[in-house]
Design an enzyme around this catalytic site. Structure first.
Site: not given
Ligand code: NDP
Ligand code: DGY
Length: 322
Positions: A239, A268, A287
């Site tokens: 984000r 955005e 995005h």
């Molecule tokens: P997950 O919940 O699997 O992963 C999120 C990660 O964030 C976890 O590993 C968590 O680690 C980490 N995190 C939380 N707090 C912290 C911190 N303080 N420091 C470092 N890491 C931290 O989610 P996804 O991988 O499925 O998705 C991640 C994000 O990607 C979504 O929330 C969304 O915002 C974004 N996204 C963007 C897209 C795009 O179009 N660009 C598409 C899809 C998703 P821990 O478990 O150790 O807390």
């Molecule tokens: C999400 O799912 O959070 C992405 O940003 C868009 O797919």
């Protein structure tokens, strides 16, 4: 009765609703964002809400909906647009779309990384504008992944999928940071859990794949960039607000870091006169992490099924634990 804000004319998701006799649908039938006033008026009295990440579902919306509202289904895995505390307090259940978008988002993260470190948009532009005069030894040189150290901020579903795709490029070392070590996820990449500062100092590529929370907001700031190598590259597909964009601009313009690739920004869309857009060493995408037809279709069907299951009082295919 449920409200369905439609981002795309997704026939498969429409069929899910048509096949169900559970609810009647009131739909914002446009690709453009629903005006706030329409949302506030339309949500009144509804039992379910299917929303996009572009809508802030905050106290105002929840108040406008009233006590009927029991289910919110978002067409995203990110939930930072939802006022989770307020939602939990009201006993509303939340459906979201993890996993099915992981591959597409990881793939886009790798594409963006390669575009930024190998200067693809800048090079392609030079071909068009006459900047390509002849083959020159150092012209359009960038940084490659072979023998590099990659730091992943947030080794979650997408972070792991990015590491899995980068490993065959010859990455020497993976580092990661998060709220706790995750040996079960890290073992595949022999990734080391390190503090954020060490990740900044040692990585040639930093890939941000964490969720946006109060802890991660502004995490990549002046201090973070000052620790990065001058030759390193930052990629953000999580984000926009995880990165302090003013600090990033200074880091890029002063040569404190080599390049950046952003799929997400604040706001955005990013205004077309934003200073970051004037930089050759910053690649910005609108995005599009999950934007493959198959992924968006699967997300729509999942969001519809989450909503219907919630309305029926059943367990949702993907319910967020509040
Ligand atoms: P997950 O919940 O699997 O992963 C999120 C990660 O964030 C976890 O590993 C968590 O680690 C980490 N995190 C939380 N707090 C912290 C911190 N303080 N420091 C470092 N890491 C931290 O989610 P996804 O991988 O499925 O998705 C991640 C994000 O990607 C979504 O929330 C969304 O915002 C974004 N996204 C963007 C897209 C795009 O179009 N660009 C598409 C899809 C998703 P821990 O478990 O150790 O807390
Ligand atoms: C999400 O799912 O959070 C992405 O940003 C868009 O797919």
């Amino acid at each position: 009765e449920a409200r369905f804000e439609q981002a795309e004319s997704d026939a498969r998701a429409q069929k899910v609703f048509q096949a169900s006799s559970v609810c009647s649908i009131q739909q914002w039938d446009s690709d453009e964002p629903i005006p706030r006033s329409e949302l506030l008026a339309g949500v009144a009295g509804k039992h379910g809400l299917l929303c996009l990440l572009s809508e802030r579902i905050d106290k105002e919306v929840l108040d406008a909906a009233g006590s009927n509202l029991k289910i919110i289904s978002t067409l995203s895995v990110g939930v930072d647009h939802l006022a989770l505390e307020e939602i939990k307090k009201r006993g509303i259940r939340v459906g979201y779309t993890p996993d099915i978008l992981t591959d597409a988002t990881a793939e886009l993260s790798v594409a963006l990384l390669l575009a930024a470190c190998r200067r693809l948009p800048e090079s392609a532009e030079a071909v068009k504008n006459g900047g390509w005069t002849t083959w020159k030894p150092l012209w359009m040189c960038g940084y490659g992944l072979s023998d590099s150290t990659v730091g992943i901020i947030g080794l979650g579903r997408i972070g792991q999928a990015v590491a899995r795709r980068l490993k065959p490029f010859g990455v020497k070392k993976f580092l990661y940071t998060g709220s706790r070590p995750k040996p079960e996820s890290a073992v595949e990449f022999q990734a080391d859990f390190v503090p954020l500062t060490k990740l900044a100092e040692e990585s040639d590529f930093v890939v941000v794949t964490c969720s946006l929370t109060p802890d991660t907001k502004g995490m990549c700031d002046k201090d973070f960039f000052s620790r990065m190598k001058k030759t390193s590259v930052l990629i953000n597909t999580s984000r926009g607000a995880v990165v302090n964009q003013e600090d990033l601009y200074q880091a890029l313009v002063s040569g404190q870091i080599a390049a950046a690739g952003l799929d997400v920004t604040t706001p955005e869309p990013l205004p077309t006169d934003h200073p970051l857009l004037s930089l050759k060493n910053c690649v910005i995408l609108p995005h599009i992490g999950s934007a493959t037809y198959a992924t968006r279709s699967a997300m729509s069907v999942l969001a519809a099924n989450n909503l219907l299951a919630g309305l029926k009082g059943e367990s949702m295919p993907n319910e967020l634990q509040l």
